[in-house]
Design a protein around this motif. Structure first.
Motif, PDB file in Angstrom:
ATOM      1  N   LEU A  36       0.840  -1.195   0.000  1.00 59.71           N
ATOM      2  CA  LEU A  36       0.000   0.000   0.000  1.00 59.71           C
ATOM      3  C   LEU A  36       0.874   1.243   0.000  1.00 59.71           C
ATOM      4  O   LEU A  36       1.944   1.255   0.602  1.00 59.71           O
ATOM      5  N   LYS A  37       0.408   2.262  -0.654  1.00 59.90           N
ATOM      6  CA  LYS A  37       1.089   3.554  -0.577  1.00 59.90           C
ATOM      7  C   LYS A  37       0.945   4.068   0.853  1.00 59.90           C
ATOM      8  O   LYS A  37       0.104   3.595   1.620  1.00 59.90           O
ATOM      9  N   SER A  38       1.745   5.035   1.211  1.00 59.41           N
ATOM     10  CA  SER A  38       1.706   5.574   2.573  1.00 59.41           C
ATOM     11  C   SER A  38       0.355   6.237   2.842  1.00 59.41           C
ATOM     12  O   SER A  38      -0.339   6.683   1.921  1.00 59.41           O
ATOM     13  N   VAL A  39       0.006   6.306   4.110  1.00 59.07           N
ATOM     14  CA  VAL A  39      -1.236   6.956   4.521  1.00 59.07           C
ATOM     15  C   VAL A  39      -1.240   8.406   4.037  1.00 59.07           C
ATOM     16  O   VAL A  39      -2.259   8.912   3.558  1.00 59.07           O
ATOM     17  N   GLU A  40      -0.095   9.053   4.129  1.00 57.69           N
ATOM     18  CA  GLU A  40       0.007  10.444   3.698  1.00 57.69           C
ATOM     19  C   GLU A  40      -0.253  10.580   2.198  1.00 57.69           C
ATOM     20  O   GLU A  40      -0.941  11.499   1.753  1.00 57.69           O
ATOM     21  N   LYS A  41       0.288   9.661   1.397  1.00 61.22           N
ATOM     22  CA  LYS A  41       0.100   9.692  -0.054  1.00 61.22           C
ATOM     23  C   LYS A  41      -1.374   9.428  -0.407  1.00 61.22           C
ATOM     24  O   LYS A  41      -1.941  10.091  -1.273  1.00 61.22           O
ATOM     25  N   ILE A  42      -1.991   8.476   0.281  1.00 58.94           N
ATOM     26  CA  ILE A  42      -3.410   8.181   0.043  1.00 58.94           C
ATOM     27  C   ILE A  42      -4.264   9.402   0.393  1.00 58.94           C
ATOM     28  O   ILE A  42      -5.164   9.779  -0.358  1.00 58.94           O
ATOM     29  N   ALA A  43      -3.962  10.047   1.521  1.00 53.87           N
ATOM     30  CA  ALA A  43      -4.709  11.241   1.934  1.00 53.87           C
ATOM     31  C   ALA A  43      -4.572  12.343   0.897  1.00 53.87           C
ATOM     32  O   ALA A  43      -5.555  13.016   0.558  1.00 53.87           O
ATOM     33  N   GLU A  44      -3.368  12.511   0.372  1.00 51.72           N
ATOM     34  CA  GLU A  44      -3.130  13.528  -0.656  1.00 51.72           C
ATOM     35  C   GLU A  44      -3.959  13.231  -1.906  1.00 51.72           C
ATOM     36  O   GLU A  44      -4.572  14.131  -2.494  1.00 51.72           O
ATOM     37  N   MET A  45      -4.007  11.961  -2.310  1.00 50.42           N
ATOM     38  CA  MET A  45      -4.781  11.571  -3.491  1.00 50.42           C
ATOM     39  C   MET A  45      -6.270  11.843  -3.302  1.00 50.42           C
ATOM     40  O   MET A  45      -6.961  12.217  -4.245  1.00 50.42           O
ATOM     41  N   LEU A  46      -6.756  11.641  -2.067  1.00 45.33           N
ATOM     42  CA  LEU A  46      -8.180  11.804  -1.781  1.00 45.33           C
ATOM     43  C   LEU A  46      -8.549  13.228  -1.388  1.00 45.33           C
ATOM     44  O   LEU A  46      -9.733  13.567  -1.321  1.00 45.33           O
ATOM     45  N   GLY A  47      -7.547  14.045  -1.079  1.00 50.50           N
ATOM     46  CA  GLY A  47      -7.819  15.417  -0.665  1.00 50.50           C
ATOM     47  C   GLY A  47      -8.339  15.516   0.758  1.00 50.50           C
ATOM     48  O   GLY A  47      -9.185  16.354   1.060  1.00 50.50           O
ATOM     49  N   VAL A  48      -7.852  14.621   1.638  1.00 51.78           N
ATOM     50  CA  VAL A  48      -8.266  14.637   3.043  1.00 51.78           C
ATOM     51  C   VAL A  48      -7.035  14.765   3.928  1.00 51.78           C
ATOM     52  O   VAL A  48      -5.908  14.717   3.457  1.00 51.78           O
ATOM     53  N   GLU A  49      -7.271  14.933   5.230  1.00 48.49           N
ATOM     54  CA  GLU A  49      -6.190  15.109   6.196  1.00 48.49           C
ATOM     55  C   GLU A  49      -5.913  13.806   6.940  1.00 48.49           C
ATOM     56  O   GLU A  49      -6.823  13.015   7.181  1.00 48.49           O
TER      57      GLU A  49
END
Length: 86
Positions: A36-49
């Motif tokens: 899995l990509k990092s939590v930070e990268k996933i959040a960036e992709m989704l536009g969430v914090e």
């Protein structure tokens, strides 16, 4: 989120992931190569914090829970998908 696919969250390379999809009483389980990509990268992709290393959000009607090594999505129609380290 409309243009993202589950593959968007997976990075090719080392490791194995268990993917579980539950839909209308059916359960499909498989193992794939990658991580899995990092939590930070996933959040960036989704536009969430990210809060405390986790994502708990609803994006385009999809409930998303993520933490290191684990991603869960629940769709409006009740279908669920979980991707985690195997």
């Amino acid at each position: 989120m409309k243009n993202l696919k589950e593959e968007s969250f997976i990075r090719e390379g080392k490791g194995k992931l268990k993917v579980v999809i539950e839909s209308e009483g059916e359960r499909i389980e498989t193992t794939i190569n990658g991580s899995l990509k990092s939590v930070e990268k996933i959040a960036e992709m989704l536009g969430v914090e990210v809060q405390n290393g986790r994502i708990e959000a609803v994006v385009d009607g999809v409930k998303i829970n993520a933490e290191r090594g684990k991603l869960e999505m629940e769709f409006e129609n009740g279908d669920r998908m979980k991707i985690e380290k195997a």
